[in-house]
Every structure is written in C-alpha cells, then in structure tokens.
Design a protein around this motif. Structure first.
Motif, PDB file in Angstrom:
ATOM      1  N   LEU A 226       0.833  -1.207   0.000  1.00 41.57           N
ATOM      2  CA  LEU A 226       0.000   0.000   0.000  1.00 41.57           C
ATOM      3  C   LEU A 226       0.866   1.255   0.000  1.00 41.57           C
ATOM      4  O   LEU A 226       0.618   2.186  -0.776  1.00 41.57           O
ATOM      5  CB  LEU A 226      -0.922   0.000   1.217  1.00 41.57           C
ATOM      6  CG  LEU A 226      -1.794   1.250   1.376  1.00 41.57           C
ATOM      7  CD1 LEU A 226      -2.755   1.395   0.199  1.00 41.57           C
ATOM      8  CD2 LEU A 226      -2.567   1.205   2.691  1.00 41.57           C
ATOM      9  N   GLY A 227       1.880   1.295   0.865  1.00 42.79           N
ATOM     10  CA  GLY A 227       2.753   2.459   0.905  1.00 42.79           C
ATOM     11  C   GLY A 227       3.460   2.698  -0.412  1.00 42.79           C
ATOM     12  O   GLY A 227       3.572   3.846  -0.879  1.00 42.79           O
ATOM     13  N   ALA A 228       3.936   1.615  -1.050  1.00 38.37           N
ATOM     14  CA  ALA A 228       4.623   1.752  -2.339  1.00 38.37           C
ATOM     15  C   ALA A 228       3.671   2.258  -3.419  1.00 38.37           C
ATOM     16  O   ALA A 228       4.028   3.125  -4.229  1.00 38.37           O
ATOM     17  CB  ALA A 228       5.232   0.416  -2.742  1.00 38.37           C
ATOM     18  N   ALA A 229       2.445   1.742  -3.439  1.00 30.99           N
ATOM     19  CA  ALA A 229       1.476   2.179  -4.450  1.00 30.99           C
ATOM     20  C   ALA A 229       1.085   3.638  -4.231  1.00 30.99           C
ATOM     21  O   ALA A 229       0.980   4.407  -5.198  1.00 30.99           O
ATOM     22  CB  ALA A 229       0.243   1.286  -4.403  1.00 30.99           C
ATOM     23  N   MET A 230       0.863   4.021  -2.983  1.00 27.03           N
ATOM     24  CA  MET A 230       0.517   5.420  -2.718  1.00 27.03           C
ATOM     25  C   MET A 230       1.656   6.356  -3.116  1.00 27.03           C
ATOM     26  O   MET A 230       1.419   7.460  -3.627  1.00 27.03           O
ATOM     27  CB  MET A 230       0.146   5.590  -1.246  1.00 27.03           C
ATOM     28  CG  MET A 230      -1.191   4.962  -0.882  1.00 27.03           C
ATOM     29  SD  MET A 230      -1.541   5.014   0.901  1.00 27.03           S
ATOM     30  CE  MET A 230      -1.570   6.788   1.217  1.00 27.03           C
ATOM     31  N   ALA A 231       2.899   5.943  -2.877  1.00 27.70           N
ATOM     32  CA  ALA A 231       4.038   6.759  -3.295  1.00 27.70           C
ATOM     33  C   ALA A 231       4.063   6.917  -4.809  1.00 27.70           C
ATOM     34  O   ALA A 231       4.337   8.013  -5.337  1.00 27.70           O
ATOM     35  CB  ALA A 231       5.337   6.132  -2.794  1.00 27.70           C
ATOM     36  N   ASP A 232       3.751   5.854  -5.538  1.00 29.48           N
ATOM     37  CA  ASP A 232       3.701   5.950  -6.995  1.00 29.48           C
ATOM     38  C   ASP A 232       2.532   6.831  -7.449  1.00 29.48           C
ATOM     39  O   ASP A 232       2.631   7.549  -8.453  1.00 29.48           O
ATOM     40  CB  ASP A 232       3.568   4.557  -7.608  1.00 29.48           C
ATOM     41  CG  ASP A 232       4.859   3.749  -7.506  1.00 29.48           C
ATOM     42  OD1 ASP A 232       5.915   4.350  -7.211  1.00 29.48           O
ATOM     43  OD2 ASP A 232       4.803   2.521  -7.720  1.00 29.48           O
ATOM     44  N   GLY A 233       1.414   6.766  -6.714  1.00 31.30           N
ATOM     45  CA  GLY A 233       0.295   7.643  -7.029  1.00 31.30           C
ATOM     46  C   GLY A 233       0.662   9.105  -6.864  1.00 31.30           C
ATOM     47  O   GLY A 233       0.287   9.962  -7.675  1.00 31.30           O
ATOM     48  N   HIS A 234       1.414   9.409  -5.797  1.00 32.97           N
ATOM     49  CA  HIS A 234       1.868  10.782  -5.595  1.00 32.97           C
ATOM     50  C   HIS A 234       2.794  11.206  -6.734  1.00 32.97           C
ATOM     51  O   HIS A 234       2.680  12.335  -7.249  1.00 32.97           O
ATOM     52  CB  HIS A 234       2.599  10.915  -4.257  1.00 32.97           C
ATOM     53  CG  HIS A 234       3.143  12.288  -4.024  1.00 32.97           C
ATOM     54  ND1 HIS A 234       2.430  13.270  -3.357  1.00 32.97           N
ATOM     55  CD2 HIS A 234       4.310  12.874  -4.405  1.00 32.97           C
ATOM     56  CE1 HIS A 234       3.145  14.387  -3.323  1.00 32.97           C
ATOM     57  NE2 HIS A 234       4.285  14.160  -3.957  1.00 32.97           N
ATOM     58  N   ALA A 235       3.707  10.317  -7.140  1.00 34.32           N
ATOM     59  CA  ALA A 235       4.627  10.653  -8.223  1.00 34.32           C
ATOM     60  C   ALA A 235       3.875  10.963  -9.513  1.00 34.32           C
ATOM     61  O   ALA A 235       4.245  11.883 -10.265  1.00 34.32           O
ATOM     62  CB  ALA A 235       5.616   9.505  -8.433  1.00 34.32           C
ATOM     63  N   ALA A 236       2.812  10.202  -9.792  1.00 33.90           N
ATOM     64  CA  ALA A 236       2.019  10.480 -10.997  1.00 33.90           C
ATOM     65  C   ALA A 236       1.365  11.854 -10.910  1.00 33.90           C
ATOM     66  O   ALA A 236       1.334  12.605 -11.892  1.00 33.90           O
ATOM     67  CB  ALA A 236       0.964   9.391 -11.179  1.00 33.90           C
ATOM     68  N   MET A 237       0.838  12.190  -9.739  1.00 35.54           N
ATOM     69  CA  MET A 237       0.228  13.507  -9.558  1.00 35.54           C
ATOM     70  C   MET A 237       1.252  14.619  -9.775  1.00 35.54           C
ATOM     71  O   MET A 237       0.974  15.626 -10.431  1.00 35.54           O
ATOM     72  CB  MET A 237      -0.346  13.614  -8.142  1.00 35.54           C
ATOM     73  CG  MET A 237      -1.484  12.672  -7.836  1.00 35.54           C
ATOM     74  SD  MET A 237      -1.877  12.642  -6.073  1.00 35.54           S
ATOM     75  CE  MET A 237      -2.552  14.300  -5.847  1.00 35.54           C
ATOM     76  N   ARG A 238       2.416  14.419  -9.210  1.00 32.70           N
ATOM     77  CA  ARG A 238       3.469  15.445  -9.285  1.00 32.70           C
ATOM     78  C   ARG A 238       4.061  15.549 -10.680  1.00 32.70           C
ATOM     79  O   ARG A 238       4.176  16.652 -11.241  1.00 32.70           O
ATOM     80  CB  ARG A 238       4.569  15.077  -8.278  1.00 32.70           C
ATOM     81  CG  ARG A 238       5.783  16.011  -8.281  1.00 32.70           C
ATOM     82  CD  ARG A 238       6.916  15.382  -7.487  1.00 32.70           C
ATOM     83  NE  ARG A 238       7.381  14.150  -8.144  1.00 32.70           N
ATOM     84  CZ  ARG A 238       7.914  13.112  -7.468  1.00 32.70           C
ATOM     85  NH1 ARG A 238       8.031  13.154  -6.156  1.00 32.70           N
ATOM     86  NH2 ARG A 238       8.306  12.037  -8.133  1.00 32.70           N
ATOM     87  N   ASP A 239       4.429  14.416 -11.259  1.00 31.65           N
ATOM     88  CA  ASP A 239       5.215  14.449 -12.487  1.00 31.65           C
ATOM     89  C   ASP A 239       4.371  14.702 -13.729  1.00 31.65           C
ATOM     90  O   ASP A 239       4.831  15.354 -14.673  1.00 31.65           O
ATOM     91  CB  ASP A 239       5.983  13.131 -12.639  1.00 31.65           C
ATOM     92  CG  ASP A 239       6.960  12.889 -11.495  1.00 31.65           C
ATOM     93  OD1 ASP A 239       7.311  13.859 -10.792  1.00 31.65           O
ATOM     94  OD2 ASP A 239       7.360  11.724 -11.297  1.00 31.65           O
ATOM     95  N   HIS A 240       3.141  14.202 -13.757  1.00 27.90           N
ATOM     96  CA  HIS A 240       2.283  14.411 -14.919  1.00 27.90           C
ATOM     97  C   HIS A 240       1.476  15.699 -14.818  1.00 27.90           C
ATOM     98  O   HIS A 240       1.322  16.409 -15.811  1.00 27.90           O
ATOM     99  CB  HIS A 240       1.321  13.231 -15.095  1.00 27.90           C
ATOM    100  CG  HIS A 240       1.985  11.961 -15.519  1.00 27.90           C
ATOM    101  ND1 HIS A 240       2.514  11.780 -16.778  1.00 27.90           N
ATOM    102  CD2 HIS A 240       2.204  10.810 -14.854  1.00 27.90           C
ATOM    103  CE1 HIS A 240       3.033  10.568 -16.878  1.00 27.90           C
ATOM    104  NE2 HIS A 240       2.857   9.959 -15.723  1.00 27.90           N
ATOM    105  N   GLN A 241       0.938  15.983 -13.604  1.00 27.61           N
ATOM    106  CA  GLN A 241      -0.038  17.061 -13.476  1.00 27.61           C
ATOM    107  C   GLN A 241       0.398  18.200 -12.548  1.00 27.61           C
ATOM    108  O   GLN A 241      -0.389  19.098 -12.270  1.00 27.61           O
ATOM    109  CB  GLN A 241      -1.372  16.487 -12.977  1.00 27.61           C
ATOM    110  CG  GLN A 241      -2.130  15.667 -14.016  1.00 27.61           C
ATOM    111  CD  GLN A 241      -2.616  16.512 -15.177  1.00 27.61           C
ATOM    112  OE1 GLN A 241      -1.880  16.714 -16.143  1.00 27.61           O
ATOM    113  NE2 GLN A 241      -3.832  17.034 -15.083  1.00 27.61           N
ATOM    114  N   ARG A 242       1.616  18.150 -12.043  1.00 29.67           N
ATOM    115  CA  ARG A 242       2.182  19.231 -11.226  1.00 29.67           C
ATOM    116  C   ARG A 242       1.282  19.583 -10.039  1.00 29.67           C
ATOM    117  O   ARG A 242       1.073  20.749  -9.730  1.00 29.67           O
ATOM    118  CB  ARG A 242       2.439  20.472 -12.093  1.00 29.67           C
ATOM    119  CG  ARG A 242       3.384  20.226 -13.253  1.00 29.67           C
ATOM    120  CD  ARG A 242       3.676  21.494 -14.035  1.00 29.67           C
ATOM    121  NE  ARG A 242       2.468  22.096 -14.574  1.00 29.67           N
ATOM    122  CZ  ARG A 242       1.862  21.701 -15.688  1.00 29.67           C
ATOM    123  NH1 ARG A 242       2.357  20.701 -16.398  1.00 29.67           N
ATOM    124  NH2 ARG A 242       0.774  22.304 -16.113  1.00 29.67           N
TER     125      ARG A 242
END
Length: 323
Positions: A226-242
């Motif tokens: 869960l922690g790893a997936a949430m971290a990847d979700g944050h990265a998608a928010m940051r890197d794709h959509q700022r």
C-alpha cells in the motif's frame, strides 16, 4: 412555521488514496477512505458559543426548499464543529455540506427520512453547481470505509467495491498549513480534457494502474504494498499534473527519512495535506518522531493521527437540565 427537532449529524472527512480527478474524468479508478476527523452540525434553538456558523447554511436550505415542500423561508439555527483542517484536500467542505443536508432534512422533514442515496445525489448536485468537480467526496463521506470507484464524466462515480479498512492500521495526516485551490485546478484539467491533452491521458493511465494496486493491497492487508502504491500515485500527480509543491516534497522527505512513512498528497490543487498509513501499534511512535522532526524543519506543519471511519450518522442531542 414548521416544527424543528433538535438533530446532530456527524460526518467524516475523506482521504484520496489514489486517482485524484479520475472520479469525474471518466474511465478510470480511484480509491477513497473516510477518516475519523469529524464534522458535526447540530440544529439548535439558538447557536451555541464556540460553534461555527455562516457557511453554506442559507444555500443548502434554499436548495432543499426547491425540493421539499412547506419548509420555512430561512434555515434553523445550527452550530458547526470540524476536526479536519480546512482547504486541506480532506473534503472538509463536502463533509460540512453533507452534514447540513442530513441535519436539515432530519430536523425538518416530519414522518419520513431522506435516504442516504438521495442525500448523496443532492449534495453532489449542490456542490457541482459551484465547483464543477466530481462525486468521490460525497460517496466517501456518506458510505464510509474504503471505496473503489469507477469515474464518469457526468454524475456520481460508480462504487465498484467497498472494504472495511484494516483495524490494525492507522492513518497519519500531515497538514502542510498551505491551502489548496481546487477551483483553479478543476478549470485547468477540464481544459486539458476538452483539448485531448496527452499529458492528461498519461496521468489517467498511471493513476488508474495505481488505484488497482492500492485496492489489492487493501484487500490483501499488505501495508508495504500500500505504501509503495501510494508513493507511486503521488509521483504520478506530481510528475504528470504538477499537483505537488516544493514544500510538500520536503515534508515527504522528512517523513520517509525520520519515520519511515511514505506520504501521498490527498486531493488535487496543490497545498493541503499528505496522508500515510502505518501499523496501529506503531502510530504513537511514528507521530512523535515525525512531529519532533517537523517541529525543527517545518514548524507550521501539523501531524494528526486518525483512523478510518464509517459514514454519515445521526446522534442524539443531549438534554441539558436548566436549574
């Protein structure tokens, strides 16, 4: 003049564990979790000292008067209390609106109760007319627990599954002390959607994939996954959509370094709160370590431990004896 019964409505806030914006972009999954940071609206004879007021009461009452016959011209007096930080990505505004709908209808509609399904739809329609966002928040705070949602471009998303959050886990909220601007964000993303922006398409694909992993981790009670997936979700928010900010990234670094806690931004728009999940047996130590570290590096940030919550509920209003 209608008879108004004393009523207390209690509504959780919510964290988005993955899939911001996918509830209204359509064709993607998101995961919400109701949190035990409660908003309480109480219908009273006179507003009590220490309670809030002056936010959405008139507008919600006007919406109800157009749908419920024979309501008075103006709303009854209420007191409002919220445990969630405002404008923080935890849907404190939606919790307040839903609590007003529940309290007003329970107090004023005699002999029958407006269903939770109708309440959810009304609250969504009311808020959509102002912000033009999605319906994750309304479903999350009314139904409670963890929800896997399938987004739709119009109307409420579809609830694919609901799970009770593992009792052996706790949630840690880190309030950055900076406010979100969701209205500006929603306008920008709707423009991306209308233009067929490939950056948005890449984000939708990445966030949908993360949501599937988050849900499987919840189902399997796999905290590390869960922690790893949430971290990847944050990265998608940051890197794709700022959607992130330098301050939020600093807070995430401190949390991972000092407490071993992966954090994810909850809610779109920049600013607001980050959320993480840890073992309930370790939450006190995790919060203490994180609070000490942030007290030095980021004293404006707050660390708030909480748990998952059930949905909207009505509580009895205690009778106060006057002597």
């Amino acid at each position: 003049m209608n008879a108004i019964d004393p009523v207390r409505a209690v509504v959780p806030c919510r964290a988005c564990l993955s899939g911001e914006d996918l509830d209204w972009l359509g064709g993607g999954r998101s995961v919400s979790l109701a949190l035990g940071l409660m908003t309480t609206v109480e219908v009273v004879a006179e507003p009590a000292s220490g309670g809030e007021g002056g936010g959405w009461e008139e507008e919600v009452w006007a919406f109800l008067r157009a749908r419920v016959p024979a309501l008075d011209e103006g709303p009854p007096a209420v007191t409002v209390r919220s445990e969630a930080p405002a404008a923080s990505g935890l849907s404190s505004s939606t919790a307040r609106i839903v609590a007003l709908f529940r309290a007003f209808t329970d107090a004023a509609v005699q002999g029958r109760r407006v269903s939770d399904a109708t309440l959810t739809r009304w609250a969504y329609e009311f808020e959509f007319a102002v912000f033009h966002g999605g319906g994750m928040d309304h479903l999350a705070v009314v139904q409670g627990g963890a929800l896997l949602l399938e987004g739709r471009e119009t109307g409420l998303p579809v609830v694919r599954e609901r799970l009770e959050f593992p009792g052996e886990w706790a949630v840690v909220v880190v309030d950055s002390g900076t406010r979100k601007d969701t209205g500006h964000h929603i306008r920008d993303v709707r423009a991306q959607l209308a233009a067929g922006d490939p950056v948005l398409a890449a984000y939708r694909a990445a966030a949908d994939e993360v949501s599937g992993r988050v849900w499987e981790a919840l189902r399997g009670r796999d905290l590390a996954a869960l922690g790893a997936a949430m971290a990847d979700g944050h990265a998608a928010m940051r890197d794709h959509q700022r959607m992130s900010t330098p301050l939020l990234e600093e807070l995430r670094e401190v949390a991972l370094r000092e407490a071993g806690l992966p954090l994810k931004l909850s809610g779109a728009g920049g600013g607001g709160s980050l959320v993480g999940v840890c073992a309930a047996a370790q939450v006190r130590e995790t919060v203490a370590r994180l609070a000490r570290a942030l007290g030095v590096s980021h004293p404006a940030a707050r660390v708030i431990p909480t748990t998952a919550a059930s949905g909207v509920r009505r509580e009895p209003v205690p009778v106060v004896e006057v002597r």
